[in-house]
Motif scaffolding. Sequence first.
Motif, mmCIF file in Angstrom:
data_model
loop_
_atom_site.group_PDB
_atom_site.id
_atom_site.type_symbol
_atom_site.label_atom_id
_atom_site.label_comp_id
_atom_site.label_asym_id
_atom_site.label_seq_id
_atom_site.Cartn_x
_atom_site.Cartn_y
_atom_site.Cartn_z
ATOM 1 N N TRP A 1 0.832 -1.213 0.000
ATOM 2 C CA TRP A 1 0.000 0.000 0.000
ATOM 3 C C TRP A 1 0.863 1.258 0.000
ATOM 4 C CZ3 TRP A 1 -3.863 -2.135 -1.809
ATOM 5 C CH2 TRP A 1 -4.445 -3.280 -1.281
ATOM 6 N N LEU B 1 1.925 1.665 -3.629
ATOM 7 C CA LEU B 1 0.765 2.118 -4.403
ATOM 8 C C LEU B 1 0.477 3.596 -4.127
ATOM 9 C CD1 LEU B 1 -1.461 1.209 -6.374
ATOM 10 C CD2 LEU B 1 -2.892 0.697 -4.366
ATOM 11 N N LEU C 1 -6.425 6.931 -3.142
ATOM 12 C CA LEU C 1 -6.736 5.750 -3.957
ATOM 13 C C LEU C 1 -6.151 4.482 -3.340
ATOM 14 C CD1 LEU C 1 -6.401 6.988 -7.646
ATOM 15 C CD2 LEU C 1 -8.481 6.387 -6.380
ATOM 16 N N ALA C 2 -5.019 4.583 -2.647
ATOM 17 C CA ALA C 2 -4.438 3.417 -1.980
ATOM 18 C C ALA C 2 -5.376 2.913 -0.883
ATOM 19 C CB ALA C 2 -3.066 3.762 -1.398
ATOM 20 N N ASN D 1 2.595 5.850 -3.381
ATOM 21 C CA ASN D 1 3.593 6.637 -4.105
ATOM 22 C C ASN D 1 3.180 6.871 -5.552
ATOM 23 O OD1 ASN D 1 5.585 7.483 -2.375
ATOM 24 N ND2 ASN D 1 7.053 5.886 -2.888
ATOM 25 N N HIS D 2 2.504 5.882 -6.149
ATOM 26 C CA HIS D 2 2.168 5.953 -7.572
ATOM 27 C C HIS D 2 0.817 6.594 -7.850
ATOM 28 C CE1 HIS D 2 5.496 3.022 -7.819
ATOM 29 N NE2 HIS D 2 5.590 3.412 -9.082
ATOM 30 N N VAL D 3 -0.190 6.310 -7.031
ATOM 31 C CA VAL D 3 -1.542 6.798 -7.333
ATOM 32 C C VAL D 3 -2.064 7.752 -6.272
ATOM 33 C CG1 VAL D 3 -2.060 4.677 -8.602
ATOM 34 C CG2 VAL D 3 -2.742 4.867 -6.194
ATOM 35 N N GLY D 4 -1.314 7.949 -5.195
ATOM 36 C CA GLY D 4 -1.754 8.821 -4.113
ATOM 37 C C GLY D 4 -2.377 8.044 -2.967
ATOM 38 N N ALA E 1 -8.342 1.180 -2.578
ATOM 39 C CA ALA E 1 -7.930 -0.134 -3.079
ATOM 40 C C ALA E 1 -7.824 -1.152 -1.944
ATOM 41 C CB ALA E 1 -6.593 -0.010 -3.814
#
Length: 407
Positions: free
Chosen positions: A366, A369, A377-378, A371-374, A381
Amino acid sequence: MTGPASRWPGPLQIPLFRAIWATTVLSQLGSFIQIVATSWTMTALSASAAMVALVQTAANLPVMLFAVAAGALADMFDRRLVMLVAQLLMLVLSIGLALCAFLDLLTPALLLGFTFLIGCGTALHAPAWQASVGEIVPRRQIPSAVATNVFGNNIARSIGPAIGGAIVSVAGASFAFALNALSYGGVIAVLLRWKGSRGPSGPRPDFVRTLGAGFGYAFAQAPVRNLVLRTLAFGFGAAAIWALMPLVAIRLEGGAQLLGLLFACFGVGAMVGAMASIAIRERFGTDALIGLAVISVAAPLFLLGLTRSIPVAIFAHFIAGAGWVAALSTFNISVQLAVASSHVGRVLAIYQTTAFGGVALGSAAWGVLANHVGMPLAFVAAGGFLTLSGLVGALFALPVPAADQEG
């Protein structure tokens, strides 16, 4: 004494259990002070969400890696001595961490290293202590003893983080780390005085063979396998709460004090969940309790992904704490009452491995994730994963505790 009140004080009427329980709560108080200090220190050392989340990975990975071996040691050696070695190890490492923080020597890697090594002490200690419960209290009191341990842990979880956040804000992380080092003294003193614990009678078995027998015993039974997989999935999804909590405090501009408050609210919720889970389990059964616990963690994950409100975040952590402890304490009780005493240390260690392993792997996942999508959103998810895994897990039976089989 009968009725609900008797379920809680019963095990505490046993002097040895009461002494270990009380000093363990004090030690856990120090540990939660350290958790806040470590998490907040990492936010000062690194701006990466993944690095912040790796604090939880470092704390939980040792249990994943070493708890099964520690469980074998708990079944092979005097459990009191195993716990004593673990406590002394954590004492020395905590003193080292406090000194490095005081001398301003900490780096992200060094902080993670200390966190990992202290976690190794936890991995060694936990199976021995949990397996010792059956030596100290009568079998009929094991569910109450487990619930009392969980209750004590959540007293510390409720108070420690708030104290930790205040200490970090006022006196700095090094002072918080030093307090944690001092907190091991009580447990060490009680273990030194405890003379009743014994290792297994007869010749000591081979370590590898003992380890293999534990795995064989656990995985030969489908309900135990199901419990292991459900625990792993639950820990993986719920890990987002722990891993991303410092980022929630930063996003809401609350600083170390808000971080401590969020940890504390999680702990208060866990304490409520520990008490409520007994009545829910007795009235509706284990599977219904697990389902409710999964919902109680998944819903807050969605909330945390959507809110920018401090009160909503506090409420979400409270509800998540109740669900977290209800699930894990129920898994724990199911293992203790379904497994033969000769194997309980190893099977409990397998349970610990899956629970903490799920948190370790989930924290890293998480964080990456986020780091990549904020972060929002983590969280969403993680909530989706936990909901789906809970629905799938409900299709598979858990071990039935002996208490559920009695008229």
